[in-house]
Design an enzyme around this catalytic site. Structure first.
Site, mmCIF file in Angstrom:
data_model
loop_
_atom_site.group_PDB
_atom_site.id
_atom_site.type_symbol
_atom_site.label_atom_id
_atom_site.label_comp_id
_atom_site.label_asym_id
_atom_site.label_seq_id
_atom_site.Cartn_x
_atom_site.Cartn_y
_atom_site.Cartn_z
ATOM 1 C CB CYS A 167 -0.967 -0.038 1.188
ATOM 2 S SG CYS A 167 -2.280 1.190 1.067
ATOM 3 C CG HIS A 209 -3.236 -3.698 3.395
ATOM 4 N ND1 HIS A 209 -2.269 -3.003 4.074
ATOM 5 C CD2 HIS A 209 -3.938 -2.771 2.693
ATOM 6 C CE1 HIS A 209 -2.375 -1.711 3.802
ATOM 7 N NE2 HIS A 209 -3.382 -1.546 2.963
ATOM 8 C CD GLU A 240 -0.446 -5.489 5.879
ATOM 9 O OE1 GLU A 240 -0.530 -6.081 4.785
ATOM 10 O OE2 GLU A 240 -0.638 -4.267 6.004
#
Lengths: 81, 231
Positions: free
Chosen positions: B88, B197, B199
């Site tokens: 990002c 994302h 994560e």
């Protein structure tokens, strides 16, 4: 002290959704003949001393390095009127 | 020795903690790195996390690019030696640093997009995607306002020809990205930028899937194969 203006605009081939939204709002408000709006940024840079070639070159270098992303934007450096 | 993966915190970073957690879940040692310290602390790889570094002033990533830490990171990454994953805002920083071509601009819809998103992984030859299979569809989180990937036609053709498009959005293009590009890699495959994302998709409790873990498991495998443990 002198002031230099740096105008930064998206390159023509890069989509400008903000400009498009502004143009659409313009027509809605009845502003006639508005075909297209492109939105850019204006920086006013104040420099020490005289606006000579060296000072110009320095602002140009800053515009190239920091103020504009030359991958998608073009810029113009001019003295403030 | 456990692999040490640095996670950089800039003023305005949001996802550094989640990134560090994902690194730990994959079995590596997360090492906090500070934007203002020109010290990579000898880490084996680096994650540039999501967020709004320096308030996204000027352009997203434009100021973070010149942080003292980046002065160390950029040459090491450019040479192909240091694996870097930019997520990002991290992707935006990599693009501003010209470690990856093109740029990320305002979503075509002008709206912030926050949703679970399916991606198709197209390049599994990078340091960060070796654990996926080519064409695999993964479910991760997309949350960005300036995720529209743009580049010249020439650059896009070049990226496609070299197979450097890492992942594409499946279904409707959520942000107007040219050719549906969600992520890409550099020519060495050590630098990867990804707008969504991974994560945030590493645990069943908090994510839409655990598909994102593959990025962090992949770098571990990559580092393991590169530096075999001494006998």
């Amino acid at each position: 002290m002198a002031r230099v203006v740096v105008d930064v605009m998206l390159k023509p081939e890069i989509l400008d959704p903000q400009g498009q939204a502004i143009a659409a709002a313009g027509s809605r408000l009845g502003f006639e003949g508005v075909e297209q709006v492109r939105q850019g940024k204006r920086f006013e840079v104040e420099i020490d001393g005289e606006l000579d070639d060296a000072a110009y070159a320095e602002v140009r270098r800053m515009a190239e390095t920091l103020l504009a992303n030359t991958v998608i934007e073009e810029f113009e450096v001019r003295p403030a009127s | 020795m456990t692999a040490r993966v640095g996670v950089v915190t800039f003023p305005g970073s949001l996802d550094d903690k989640d990134a560090a957690r994902a690194v730990a879940l994959a079995g590596a040692d997360p090492v906090p790195l500070w934007h203002d310290d020109a010290d990579l602390k000898g880490v084996d790889a680096v994650v540039l996390p999501g967020g709004f570094s320096y308030g996204d002033y000027l352009r997203c990533g434009a100021i973070a690019r010149f942080a003292p830490l980046m002065g160390e990171l950029v040459p090491a990454a450019r040479s192909g030696a240091l694996p870097v994953l930019g997520i990002c805002n991290g992707f935006q920083i990599l693009a501003e640093s010209q470690l990856l071509p093109g740029a990320l601009t305002r979503n075509a819809s002008l709206r912030f997009v926050n949703r679970d998103q399916v991606l198709r992984v197209e390049n599994t030859r990078t340091a960060w995607t070796g654990g996926y299979t080519e064409g695999q569809e993964i479910l991760v989180v997309l949350k960005s306002g300036e995720g529209c990937y743009v580049a010249s036609e020439e650059t896009l053709d070049h990226l496609e020809a070299e197979g450097r498009v890492l992942a594409r959005y499946v279904g409707e293009d959520p942000n107007g990205s040219y050719r549906g590009i969600a992520g890409l890699s550099n020519e060495h495959g050590n630098i990867v930028g990804l707008m969504p994302h991974p994560e945030h998709a590493v645990e069943a409790l908090t994510g839409p899937s655990t598909d994102g873990l593959g990025f962090f498991a992949s770098i571990l495998t990559h580092l393991g194969s590169r530096t075999p443990e001494p006998a």
